[in-house]
Design an enzyme around this catalytic site. Structure first.
Site, short mmCIF file in Angstrom:
data_model
loop_
_atom_site.label_atom_id
_atom_site.label_comp_id
_atom_site.label_asym_id
_atom_site.label_seq_id
_atom_site.Cartn_x
_atom_site.Cartn_y
_atom_site.Cartn_z
CE1 TYR A 189 0.32 2.01 4.19
CE2 TYR A 189 0.81 -0.32 4.56
CZ TYR A 189 0.85 1.00 4.98
OH TYR A 189 1.44 1.31 6.19
CB CYS A 190 1.82 3.86 -1.67
SG CYS A 190 0.94 3.76 -3.24
CB THR A 191 -0.04 8.43 -0.42
OG1 THR A 191 1.08 8.44 0.47
CG2 THR A 191 -0.99 9.57 -0.06
CB ILE A 193 -3.75 5.78 2.65
CG1 ILE A 193 -2.60 4.79 2.82
CG2 ILE A 193 -4.30 6.18 4.00
CD1 ILE A 193 -1.33 5.42 3.38
#
Length: 502
Positions: free
Chosen positions: A414-416, A453
């Site tokens: 996952y990332c932003t 996110i």
């Protein structure tokens, strides 16, 4: 000076001082009125805060109810700077200056003439109380109309790939009403004002009408030089046309953008980009419909942000990679061939609760330091590569220690916003197919959070399995899940005299 001049001077000085005292008393009265209004609204708003907190706890799913959690580091995110209150200057110090006194008297005469002229054309203007009541009734009508319409965000988007939410969606109705009332008042001031344009713009800037857009799109095969320049010119011209500001990373492999602008302007820009073919239109073999480069792009929007979170200018940066992994050109693994499986936030949430699973935070360490996912006991294990920049990820992935942690596991990333996971997941899957030592690890699958996110917060406004704040690359800097943010901000609003949401 002669006695007659001295007496005139003293009389004018006394008049000026009386006028100044009257102005100060009027301002004090307005301030007390705002305080009284805030106190009247405070009990209802406080009740709404408690209801939000209760609702947040009640809505936790069984996966989130965990008896023991691992400790999590303190939040070190940036907080907005407090703005100082303007002070009232006493102009009576200038009474001894004849030129300034003459200017003030001249302005006073003009003001009286203007009031007489308005009274002549409008017989009802002499009744100040009726005028004020009329203005208040009209303002309340506008606010009620806005409240009936609801937040614009709640309207169904025409484009199903536009994922939108409101920055004030989870505020209590009383606090939301105060904000909308403030916005309507400022809008009326702009509409009726006969002052200079600069002051009109200043009034408009007080209205929460900014929309934030986050999106990315890889294109395969990459654009050639002509197609790249065409795309660069198109997105820049369309942005300037629709008053869009922010940052665009434009590469031959696609776009990665963080933009701000008017609500309708942002959506119109997305619609124009959706139709852009870049000079190489394609046909979907299944449906026979025309496909463009951005036909399936997901746009994530946040409406109702304050003006201070708008970028000042539009900057289009020509870059080699959308995310600098040091994998440009032929070194870049094809996302279409090797990309990880995209999971919607609800599915990703469930996956984090499964055993024999690891979660790789592909962001930089300083981002993970202020907020990250915290899976339940018996669920997935968090892995922070401790990167200072993305170019360190390929090296970290080749470390023997890393391979040991991934052995026999499901791998979540996952990332932003999702863009960093695209190349990272493709790199891991490419190694799983082309390198014997990675293939021997028996990795059970590579998955990534669709929309990052940002989209997870839209689906889990109370936070879900998230702990801390999300570091972002726009004017918000770092923010909590929207429902949590609403509770914190509402408590602050109750202590403000004007009921403004910053």
């Amino acid at each position: 000076m002669p006695d007659s001049e001295s007496s005139d001077y003293e009389a004018n000085r006394n008049i000026a001082m009386e006028d100044e005292q009257a102005k100060m008393m009027k301002k004090q009265k307005q301030k007390h009125t705002r305080k009284r209004q805030c106190r009247d609204d405070a009990p209802n708003a406080a009740l709404m805060v408690s209801n939000i907190e209760k609702k947040s706890s009640d809505r936790k799913s069984s996966n989130e109810i965990i008896s023991h959690r691992r400790p999590f580091m303190n939040d070190t995110g940036k907080t907005p700077k407090k703005r100082g209150k303007s002070s009232i200057t006493d102009s009576s110090d200038d009474d001894d200056n004849p030129s300034k006194r003459h200017t003030r008297e001249k302005k006073s005469k003009k003001s009286k003439k203007r009031k007489k002229k308005q009274t002549k054309h409008n017989p009802h203007s002499s009744c100040e109380e009726d005028s004020n009541n009329s203005k208040k009734t009209k303002m309340d009508h506008n606010v009620d109309r806005t409240m009936k319409q609801g937040i614009q965000l709640t309207q169904k988007e025409v484009d199903e790939k536009v994922i939108s939410s409101s920055a004030i969606e989870f505020y209590p109705e009383e606090v939301k009403h105060l904000q909308l009332q403030k916005n309507e008042k400022n809008a009326m001031l702009v509409e009726k004002s006969d002052v200079v344009v600069e002051k009109q713009v200043k009034q408009v800037d007080k209205i929460n009408n900014v929309t934030l857009l986050l999106f990315y799109q890889y294109v395969e095969p990459p654009w050639d030089e002509t197609q790249f320049q065409t795309a660069l010119k198109f997105v820049t011209d369309q942005g300037n046309k629709r008053q869009i500001t922010g940052r665009m990373r434009v590469a031959r492999e696609g776009l990665n953008c963080t933009l701000t602008g008017p609500r309708d302007g942002i959506r119109a820009w997305c619609s124009a980009l959706r139709k852009f073919d870049g000079g190489r239109p394609r046909i979907d073999p299944e449906t026979g419909e025309k496909l463009t480069e951005f036909a399936k792009t997901e746009f994530k929007l946040t409406d109702d942000l304050p003006p201070k979170q708008r970028f000042p200018k539009l900057h289009a940066f020509e870059v080699v990679e959308l995310v600098n992994y040091g994998l440009a050109g032929t070194r870049a693994p094809e996302i279409g061939s090797y990309g990880g499986t995209h999971l919607e936030p609800e599915d990703y949430h469930k996956k984090m609760c499964e055993k024999d699973t690891v979660i790789i935070d592909v962001r930089n360490h300083y981002e993970a330091n202020i907020g990250r996912f915290d899976p339940p006991e018996g669920g997935a294990k968090m892995i922070d590569p401790m990167m200072r920049k993305s170019t360190e990820f390929p090296v970290w992935l080749d470390n023997p220690e890393t391979k040991e942690m991934l052995k026999g596991k499901q791998v979540l990333m996952y990332c932003t916003g999702g863009v960093r996971c695209e190349r990272a997941s493709a790199l891991l899957k490419q190694k799983m197919e082309t390198e014997e030592d990675t293939k021997a690890l028996g990795i059970k699958g590579v998955y990534q959070l669709q929309g990052g996110i940002d989209k997870y917060f839209k689906k889990f406004p109370e936070g879900g399995l998230w702990r801390g704040k999300n570091y972002v690359f726009d004017k918000r800097f770092a923010h909590a899940p929207p429902a949590v943010e609403a509770v914190d901000r509402t408590k602050k609003v109750l202590h403000k005299d004007n009921g403004d949401i910053e």
